[in-house]
Design a protein around this motif. Structure first.
Motif, PDB file in Angstrom:
ATOM      1  N   ILE A   1       7.356  -9.765   1.149  1.00 22.85           N
ATOM      2  CA  ILE A   1       8.530  -8.904   0.948  1.00 22.85           C
ATOM      3  C   ILE A   1       9.770  -9.735   0.620  1.00 22.85           C
TER       4      ILE A   1
ATOM      5  N   PRO B   1       5.806   3.339   6.852  1.00 23.05           N
ATOM      6  CA  PRO B   1       6.031   1.930   6.506  1.00 23.05           C
ATOM      7  C   PRO B   1       6.792   1.204   7.612  1.00 23.05           C
TER       8      PRO B   1
ATOM      9  N   ILE C   1      11.575  -0.747   1.184  1.00 22.74           N
ATOM     10  CA  ILE C   1      10.636  -1.775   0.722  1.00 22.74           C
ATOM     11  C   ILE C   1       9.486  -1.203  -0.113  1.00 22.74           C
TER      12      ILE C   1
ATOM     13  N   VAL D   1       2.633  -8.465   2.968  1.00 19.72           N
ATOM     14  CA  VAL D   1       3.209  -8.496   1.623  1.00 19.72           C
ATOM     15  C   VAL D   1       4.352  -9.532   1.630  1.00 19.72           C
TER      16      VAL D   1
ATOM     17  N   CYS E   1       2.630   2.548   2.524  1.00 21.90           N
ATOM     18  CA  CYS E   1       2.091   3.183   3.734  1.00 21.90           C
ATOM     19  C   CYS E   1       2.797   4.505   4.034  1.00 21.90           C
TER      20      CYS E   1
ATOM     21  N   MET F   1       0.821  -1.230   0.000  1.00 23.32           N
ATOM     22  CA  MET F   1       0.000   0.000   0.000  1.00 23.32           C
ATOM     23  C   MET F   1       0.844   1.264   0.000  1.00 23.32           C
TER      24      MET F   1
ATOM     25  N   ASN G   1       8.925  -2.257  -4.006  1.00 23.31           N
ATOM     26  CA  ASN G   1       7.659  -2.924  -4.341  1.00 23.31           C
ATOM     27  C   ASN G   1       6.979  -2.201  -5.501  1.00 23.31           C
TER      28      ASN G   1
ATOM     29  N   CYS H   1       4.928  -5.619   8.723  1.00 24.70           N
ATOM     30  CA  CYS H   1       4.091  -5.077   7.647  1.00 24.70           C
ATOM     31  C   CYS H   1       2.688  -4.768   8.175  1.00 24.70           C
ATOM     32  N   VAL H   2       2.161  -3.635   7.771  1.00 26.45           N
ATOM     33  CA  VAL H   2       0.840  -3.216   8.239  1.00 26.45           C
ATOM     34  C   VAL H   2      -0.217  -4.273   7.887  1.00 26.45           C
ATOM     35  N   LEU H   3      -0.042  -4.941   6.754  1.00 26.72           N
ATOM     36  CA  LEU H   3      -1.022  -5.955   6.347  1.00 26.72           C
ATOM     37  C   LEU H   3      -0.980  -7.194   7.231  1.00 26.72           C
TER      38      LEU H   3
HETATM   39 FE1  SF4 Z   1       3.052  -0.936   4.161  1.00 23.60          FE
HETATM   40 FE2  SF4 Z   1       3.575  -3.597   4.196  1.00 23.60          FE
HETATM   41 FE3  SF4 Z   1       3.958  -2.116   1.959  1.00 23.60          FE
HETATM   42 FE4  SF4 Z   1       5.593  -1.855   4.053  1.00 23.60          FE
HETATM   43  S1  SF4 Z   1       5.319  -3.713   2.773  1.00 23.60           S
HETATM   44  S2  SF4 Z   1       4.725  -0.163   2.845  1.00 23.60           S
HETATM   45  S3  SF4 Z   1       4.158  -2.055   5.794  1.00 23.60           S
HETATM   46  S4  SF4 Z   1       1.998  -2.555   2.984  1.00 23.60           S
END
Ligand code: SF4
Length: 499
Positions: free
Chosen positions: A126, A56, A71, A124, A53, A51, A75, A112-114
């Motif tokens: 990552i 982040p 990140i 994510v 964020c 997203m 992404n 990660c926020v998700l």
């Molecule tokens: Fe946000 Fe997760 Fe993306 Fe990091 S990886 S910016 S915490 S959604």
């Protein structure tokens, strides 16, 4: 621009592993190599879940990436198919993303926020995105030697060629210093070479990065123990005289033992590294290992990364049975379950790829004694069911038997994978008159300088046994400190600070 709703339409999909039967037939990496077009399409879809964020949490802070990996930026670049720029942004903060992408348990994903909401479909991927950028970078030639624009004429010796030493070496070489890495083993890489099994990190991945460091100008000397007495050893006095600064990246390889368990001296009871190092040497073509699990009943004590490495290695060696023991109860499936005895995910007891390959795990048990025959050879282990709790008065962790029942398992080989207790008793520590911390690691100041001026420390030797991502972060930070020491100031990044 990132799609803030991408995670709603795109489910999390982890990297696919090879079938168990296939991977037990060789020592190659567990993860499947996809057709490049399929791989790129899948990973671009995964990157759309990010997203971008405003804050982040994945990227830094106490829970996120110690390297400060950018990140959300990469992404978004992957989402758009901009692989060269993604490679540049990834390498901007991480010297060796192909190591972290394969070996790091990804604290970034935990942060990660998700990952917060079970309805989001999970963090994510990552780690998968990072590893793919790294592989694409090598395949398409984005990774090239970066030679220094100037030479400072200053010299640096780095002792140890694990991830911390290599990160410090690359940073300092690129800053224009003459860097020589001394490695006591016959091959370079430290734990990456002889601690991590081939099925997690194929050594050709390490070798291609070492070739880049050589091409940039870093010099390597193998088979050389600094302060040692053997042939090819380097006296500490000569090291100090010939180099303007010294970096100690000697790891924390003193394995925790279990001397108080009756029967510890029986033939067949070994520390985990007694098993992993020769197994890795065998993969390098050095001949049979003296601690081979073939045809044996193997008991592994300890539920962490090292235990899982022994587990996968023993299965590939053809063990008759493999049982891994842990004092803690079977972990819950989610990090939110407050029954979890473990501190913070992802450092909870995890299921590793090796656990899909056979064998058995037993939880909430502890070894009472090792049982042997008249010749002093291990034949069994005796277990008790236990509970681990923290004594509310002393704060000390205690292991308490639950009942008087005793279980006996047949055993020909026991591997103790119960952690590490700091740096080994190396002759160079005395010769340099270095102070140790209560954790058995090398003490240092805020500038990573040990108690001996001009001598610095990084990685596990400072932090204690830890993650590869921390080793690289400390190597980069120590390089900043050394550069400043030699030149008065430094533009090199310093992502972390000493404890
Ligand atoms: Fe946000 Fe997760 Fe993306 Fe990091 S990886 S910016 S915490 S959604």
């Amino acid at each position: 621009m990132a799609d803030p709703n991408g995670f709603l339409s795109q489910p999390r999909v982890d990297a696919a592993k090879r079938a168990v039967d296939e991977r037990l037939g060789d020592w190659r990496e567990v993860y499947r190599h996809l057709d490049p077009d399929d791989r790129d399409r899948q990973v671009r879809a995964q990157a759309t879940r990010c997203m971008d964020c405003g804050i982040p949490f994945c990227h830094s802070g106490s829970a996120g990436c110690p390297l400060g990996n950018l990140i959300p930026e990469w992404n978004d670049l992957v989402r758009g198919g901009h692989w060269p720029m993604a490679s540049e942004r990834l390498h901007a903060t991480n010297n060796f993303p192909e190591f972290t992408g394969r070996l790091c348990p990804a604290p970034c994903e935990a942060a990660c926020v998700l990952a917060i909401s079970p309805d989001s479909g999970g963090a994510v991927t990552i780690k998968r995105v990072e590893n793919t950028i790294a592989d694409v970078s090598w395949e398409r030639g984005y990774v090239r030697p970066v030679t220094p624009a100037v030479s400072t004429g200053r010299t640096v010796a780095i002792v140890g060629s694990g991830p911390a030493g290599l990160a410090a070496a690359q940073q300092l070489t690129r800053a224009g210093h003459e860097v020589t890495v001394f490695e006591r083993d016959d091959r370079l890489g430290g734990l990456l070479r002889y601690g991590i099994p081939e099925f997690k990190l194929e050594k050709k991945v390490l070798d291609r990065r070492l070739a880049q460091l050589r091409a940039e100008g870093t010099r390597f000397v193998t088979g050389c123990e600094v302060g040692g007495a053997g042939p090819g050893a380097m006296p500490v006095e000569r090291l100090r005289a010939e180099f303007d600064a010294v970096v100690l990246a000697v790891g924390a390889l003193r394995g925790r033992d279990a001397p108080n368990i009756p029967g510890r001296d029986l033939a067949g009871v070994h520390l985990a590294m007694d098993h992993l190092v020769p197994a890795n040497r065998q993969c390098e073509g050095d001949g049979p290992t003296p601690v081979d699990a073939h045809g044996k009943h193997v008991i592994i004590i300890g539920g962490g990364d090292t235990g899982a490495d022994c587990y996968g290695t023993a299965i590939r060696q053809g063990a008759a049975s493999v049982v891994q023991l842990d004092q803690y109860p079977q972990p819950p499936n989610t990090r939110d379950d407050d029954r979890s005895p473990w501190p913070v995910w992802p450092w909870i007891l995890r299921t590793y790829a090796a656990h899909e390959e056979g064998g058995e795990r037993r939880f909430a048990v502890a070894v009472d004694r090792f049982v042997g025959d008249a010749d002093g050879t291990l034949t069994a282990v005796q277990l008790r069911e236990v509970r681990v709790h923290k004594n509310p008065t002393t704060g000390v962790r205690e292991v308490v038997p639950l009942n008087d029942e005793v279980h006996v398992l047949p055993a020909d080989l026991v591997l103790l994978a119960i952690g590490f207790e700091g740096v080994e008793h190396l002759p160079l520590l005395d010769a340099l008159n270095l102070k140790l911390t209560p954790r058995g690691t090398l003490a240092c100041g805020r500038d990573w300088q040990t108690t001996t001026p001009g001598t610095f420390v990084c990685g596990d030797a400072h932090r204690g046994a830890s993650l590869v991502v921390w080793a690289i972060a400390e190597g980069r930070s120590t390089a900043h400190a050394v550069d400043a020491y030699l030149t008065g100031a430094s533009d090199l990044p310093a992502p972390v600070h000493p404890n």
